[in-house]
Design an enzyme around this catalytic site. Structure first.
Site, short mmCIF file in Angstrom:
data_model
loop_
_atom_site.label_atom_id
_atom_site.label_comp_id
_atom_site.label_asym_id
_atom_site.label_seq_id
_atom_site.Cartn_x
_atom_site.Cartn_y
_atom_site.Cartn_z
N LYS A 1 -9.79 -2.67 -4.66
CA LYS A 1 -9.31 -1.29 -4.81
C LYS A 1 -10.25 -0.58 -5.78
CE LYS A 1 -4.95 1.06 -5.99
NZ LYS A 1 -3.55 0.83 -6.41
N SER B 1 -0.21 3.07 -3.38
CA SER B 1 -1.53 3.64 -3.49
C SER B 1 -2.66 2.72 -3.04
CB SER B 1 -1.78 4.06 -4.94
OG SER B 1 -1.79 2.91 -5.79
N SER C 1 2.69 -0.28 -5.40
CA SER C 1 1.45 0.04 -4.68
C SER C 1 0.73 -1.11 -4.01
CB SER C 1 0.47 0.72 -5.63
OG SER C 1 0.82 2.07 -5.73
N1 GLN Z 1 4.14 5.26 -5.52
C1 GLN Z 1 4.39 5.01 -6.91
C2 GLN Z 1 3.83 6.15 -7.72
O1 GLN Z 1 3.39 7.06 -7.13
C3 GLN Z 1 3.76 3.72 -7.32
C4 GLN Z 1 2.30 3.80 -7.50
C5 GLN Z 1 1.69 2.51 -7.92
O2 GLN Z 1 2.31 1.46 -7.85
N2 GLN Z 1 0.45 2.60 -8.39
O3 GLN Z 1 3.82 6.14 -8.91
#
Ligand code: GLN
Length: 488
Positions: free
Chosen positions: A77, A152, A176
């Site tokens: 990532k 994400s 994410s």
């Molecule tokens: N979707 C969640 C957020 O927007 C989690 C994001 C993540 O785990 N990086 O914060």
């Protein structure tokens, strides 16, 4: 598509050890596949690590591979630092940042011989659930290119699901890794908080962020975890607990395992097909010798609001460092204050700005106690719920997401709708627990994920349970009738 690419990472490593292929040949296959399916937009940067693959060729020729993942192509990532290879965090702010060092996880993967073929797309600074908040464009779900891959870590999930690489690392602050794994039909593990070093990983919310593996099988995830779960004295939150020993335990079975089912997670808004598939997984555990019992997690209903107070507070503080002076995007401006203001206004996208504003608000004098202070207290209650539940059970089973992958654009106008995508994953981050998502069914051809949660630092039991379910339901990569990713 070449059959070799449909294998999991461990099988690819075994083929290398038997001399049936070489790391250079695998790298070529992956690079061709990435190019043939580039419309998915899974990668922000594709590298050509030819020299590393050739070095691995020589190790296999000499009969001395470094690990079972030596020579296997993987992706990271793009908020995990790679020396000499740009690391953007999906943001215009860091679009040209080339790190002068490797993150600890990058270094550990290289030491195991894994070949890092590139950096995958993500929501900007990992803030999002659909990969639509990336300065480098949306990622398409390989199972249906009109839909999001989740986020994400959407690029990592899509790259693994589309057989562009054999595995990837993501990060998980509120879901994410697990949420995109569920939406793309792969396996994703968020390790226990403190299990994996965060050094060299661009920070979003430091008390929640955790790096973890994403792959096409549970054993791959176990093998990758064993490589990256090493105590790091350079990350003060990295713990020195005994190593997970996950790969060696993965075939342990579930005889006598106590499996908890929290009704709080089968809530309003859960798609009926997902509920049915997850309940079928629970029944499967029972038929395999596990003992199923209900568990109470009464504070789950406050997890979403608690998470969005804490993660925005931490983000507002972490992202203060992007001021246009030290590194990152710098706007042309006439004085110091307008350099800060313009650089941040130009460099950060709208979701990141929203979080910084929210986070600054909940930390501000007069509101701190009402929001941030209370959220910290509720976080403790959420954690205590899990502590009590794990007195009675060894593993907890829940849905990973309330819905399957949604259409690109469907939720971008309503942040709350988007935030609800993580309603089943984020309490796990508040408690610091390990959680894994694996495929357990399909609805209209779109993957459904089941989430298993384990005790702190007991990834071995968690992954053994996941592996047992995976082999019993055969809904992962080997599922009969599972459509291969479409040729782009
Ligand atoms: N979707 C969640 C957020 O927007 C989690 C994001 C993540 O785990 N990086 O914060």
């Amino acid at each position: 598509m070449n059959d070799r690419l449909a294998q999991d990472a461990v099988a690819a490593g075994e083929a290398l050890a038997r001399g049936e292929t070489t790391p250079s040949a695998l790298l070529d296959l992956c690079l061709e596949r990435i190019d043939a399916t580039k419309d998915l937009n899974a990668f922000i940067t594709v590298d050509d690590p030819r020299a590393q693959a050739e070095a691995a060729d020589r190790r296999y020729a000499a009969g001395a591979p470094l690990s079972r993942l030596d020579g296997v192509p993987i992706a990271l990532k793009d908020l995990i630092a790679t020396e000499g290879l740009r690391t953007t965090a999906g943001s215009k702010m860091l679009a040209d940042w080339v790190p002068p060092y490797d993150a600890t996880v990058t270094r550990l993967l290289r030491a195991a011989g894994a070949i890092i073929v590139g950096k995958t797309n993500l929501d900007e600074f990992a803030m999002g659930s659909s990969n639509e908040h990336s300065a480098f464009g949306s990622v398409k779900n390989p199972r249906d290119p009109t839909r999001v891959p989740g986020g994400s870590s959407g690029g990592s999930a899509a790259a693994v699901a589309a057989h562009q690489v054999f595995g990837a690392l993501g990060t998980d602050t509120g879901g994410s890794i697990r949420q995109p794994a569920a939406m793309c039909g792969i396996v994703g593990l968020k390790p226990t908080y403190g299990r994996v070093s965060r050094r060299g990983v661009v920070a979003f919310a430091s008390s929640l962020d955790q790096v973890g593996p994403m792959a096409r099988s549970v054993r791959d995830v176990a093998a990758l975890l064993d490589v990256i779960a090493v105590h790091d004295p350079e990350d003060m939150t990295s713990r020195s607990d005994p190593p997970p020993n996950a790969f060696a335990s993965v075939e342990r079975g579930v005889e006598g395992l106590r499996v908890g089912v929290p009704e709080a997670f089968f809530s309003e808004g859960l798609a009926p097909e997902i509920e049915a598939a997850v309940r079928a997984s629970v029944a499967r555990f029972e038929s395999l010798g596990a003992k199923v019992k209900p568990v109470e997690l009464p504070h789950t209903k406050y997890a979403l609001s608690t998470y969005y107070i804490l993660c925005t507070a931490e983000a507002s503080s972490n992202l203060a460092r992007y001021d246009g002076l030290r590194y990152g995007h710098r706007a042309a401006a006439k004085d110091l204050v307008s350099t800060y203001e313009k650089s941040r206004a130009e460099g950060f996208g709208p979701e990141v700005q929203r979080r910084i504003i929210l986070g600054t608000y909940v930390l501000s004098a007069g509101y701190y106690d009402a929001y941030y202070g209370r959220a910290q207290k509720v976080r403790t209650l959420v954690r205590q719920d899990f502590e009590r539940a794990f007195d009675d059970v060894d593993v907890i089973v829940t849905p990973t997401t309330p819905q399957v992958a949604f259409e690109i654009g469907a939720k971008t106008r309503d942040p709350l709708e988007m935030y609800l995508s993580d309603v089943y994953t984020l309490s796990v981050n508040l408690a610091g627990l390990p959680g894994v998502s694996l495929p357990c069914g399909e609805a209209n051809g779109l993957p459904i994920g089941v989430q298993l949660l384990g005790r702190w630092f007991d990834e071995a039991t968690l992954l053994a349970a996941a592996r047992t379910l995976e082999s019993a339901i055969q809904f992962g990569m080997h599922a009969p009738g599972m459509p291969m990713p479409p040729k782009q």
